[in-house]
Write an enzyme that holds these catalytic residues in place. Sequence first.
Site, PDB file in Angstrom:
ATOM      1  N   PHE A  83      32.567  35.448  44.535  1.00  0.00           N
ATOM      2  CA  PHE A  83      33.657  34.538  44.176  1.00  0.00           C
ATOM      3  C   PHE A  83      34.961  35.302  44.309  1.00  0.00           C
ATOM      4  O   PHE A  83      35.209  36.263  43.575  1.00  0.00           O
ATOM      5  CB  PHE A  83      33.524  33.975  42.758  1.00  0.00           C
ATOM      6  CG  PHE A  83      34.548  32.888  42.511  1.00  0.00           C
ATOM      7  CD1 PHE A  83      34.251  31.560  42.743  1.00  0.00           C
ATOM      8  CD2 PHE A  83      35.838  33.207  42.101  1.00  0.00           C
ATOM      9  CE1 PHE A  83      35.205  30.557  42.583  1.00  0.00           C
ATOM     10  CE2 PHE A  83      36.800  32.220  41.935  1.00  0.00           C
ATOM     11  CZ  PHE A  83      36.485  30.889  42.170  1.00  0.00           C
TER      12      PHE A  83
ATOM     13  N   LYS B 248      44.602  38.203  37.016  1.00  0.00           N
ATOM     14  CA  LYS B 248      44.324  37.796  35.637  1.00  0.00           C
ATOM     15  C   LYS B 248      45.033  38.632  34.579  1.00  0.00           C
ATOM     16  O   LYS B 248      46.166  38.350  34.216  1.00  0.00           O
ATOM     17  CB  LYS B 248      42.808  37.766  35.409  1.00  0.00           C
ATOM     18  CG  LYS B 248      42.101  36.765  36.326  1.00  0.00           C
ATOM     19  CD  LYS B 248      40.707  36.497  35.887  1.00  0.00           C
ATOM     20  CE  LYS B 248      39.866  35.781  36.944  1.00  0.00           C
ATOM     21  NZ  LYS B 248      40.129  34.362  37.086  1.00  0.00           N
TER      22      LYS B 248
ATOM     23  N   ASP C  56      37.432  43.888  44.645  1.00  0.00           N
ATOM     24  CA  ASP C  56      38.107  42.773  43.962  1.00  0.00           C
ATOM     25  C   ASP C  56      37.868  42.900  42.452  1.00  0.00           C
ATOM     26  O   ASP C  56      36.825  42.509  41.942  1.00  0.00           O
ATOM     27  CB  ASP C  56      37.572  41.440  44.491  1.00  0.00           C
ATOM     28  CG  ASP C  56      38.247  40.246  43.807  1.00  0.00           C
ATOM     29  OD1 ASP C  56      38.984  40.448  42.827  1.00  0.00           O
ATOM     30  OD2 ASP C  56      38.018  39.112  44.261  1.00  0.00           O
TER      31      ASP C  56
END
Length: 421
Positions: A141, A255, A226
């Site tokens: 993802f 985030k 990531d």
Amino acid sequence: MSATESHIAKEARFGAKNYAPVPVVVDHAKDCLVWDVEGREYIDMMSAYSSVSHGHLHPRIVEAAHRQLEKVAVMSRAYYGTTLGPLLEKLSEVTGFERVLPMNTGAEAVETAIKCARRWGHQVKGIPDGQQRILVARGNFHGRTSTIIGFSSEEDYRTGFGPFCGGFQHFDYGDMASVKAAATENTCAVLIEPIQGEAGVIVPPPGFFRELRQWCTENNVLLIDDEVQAGLGRTGKWFAFEHEGIRPDGLILGKALGAGLLPVSAFCADDKVMSVFVPNSHGSTFGGNALAAAVALEGLKVLEEEGLVEHCAEKGAYLFGRLREVQAEVRPLIRDVRGRGLWVGVDIEPSCTSARDLVERLAAAGVLSKETHDTVIRFAPPLTISYDLIDRAVDIFHRVAKEKWHQLGLDRRRNQQVITA
Ligand code: PMP
């Protein structure tokens, strides 16, 4: 109609239906606690998928935002500012990378990494332009842009959204033989999460990242890590790659970089990789804006000065221990408890119930969590959480799980299994 019902009805009436939220209408929040519009209190065991790692509205970060709001918020990168330089310097210091390219959302930073890897593949590695290939893991993802979902292996994310951008090849997460089989001489990068979050908090086998690092070096392939969800303390180290003692060639952050206030993301790499970007090759109107940079910089200082990374390692070990106790008591309702630091996936036995069922029961009992796929409940509280709040949250989880266990008659099933074993 209650306040809760009317807010939910309005979102349902006017919003696109691309989410299925847990039916809690949040009114305000402080650190690890959240209150809904009816005044009910919840423990936030989700922290917006790691975005609120510092706790909600951390006073130092709110203060930094206020200070900057008295000066200037957005000017675009057409000019220089007084907050971006200090943020880039700090990010370079904490990540160890020479250069930082700021963006806003995680997906944009991933896109930045993809563009960088492809251009590096062409200009430095000598792959003909258009032939560059990036290896990605099954179950990945990396966001929701049309390029990124094009290499997702999740049908829900892809169906009907084609045609997709080519140039990606899949391997099995955690499997070096599969990486090698997928590679060609045109492979310029491996793009990978250090723990697959959305796939269900999947931790790769120990040693995998060391082998992957070595293989990338030997084959002149960039290792792009990531850490949008894993980075900035979530796993009990500043960056998850540190658990394996390696260093990637590119690091993607998001985030928690926005310190719970704003979307801030970044792609970090050394000069030899980042130098493929020149003026006009890439950018973002809002990336690195003055307000975002002030907030992100204060967020990094808070992580460091308040020792939140070390705090996460200690509290995470405690949370794991407590959840494993619950697992042992409600067998076979919970198949697995896995993760790292304050990032835990509780894998529910699908023949018993769905993760969503338990997430809704937990919310009704005052604990916010979120399912991923049908079977995994994700717990990822702010890194500021105390032992006391962990105890309160796990006690509630224990009660909810035990009620379900009784309701399903699993207590009797377990006894039968014991007798017939
Ligand atoms: N990469 C990873 C590993 C993520 O977990 C996410 C979001 N869950 C993203 C990228 C995309 O971030 P954003 O939603 O901010 O675009």
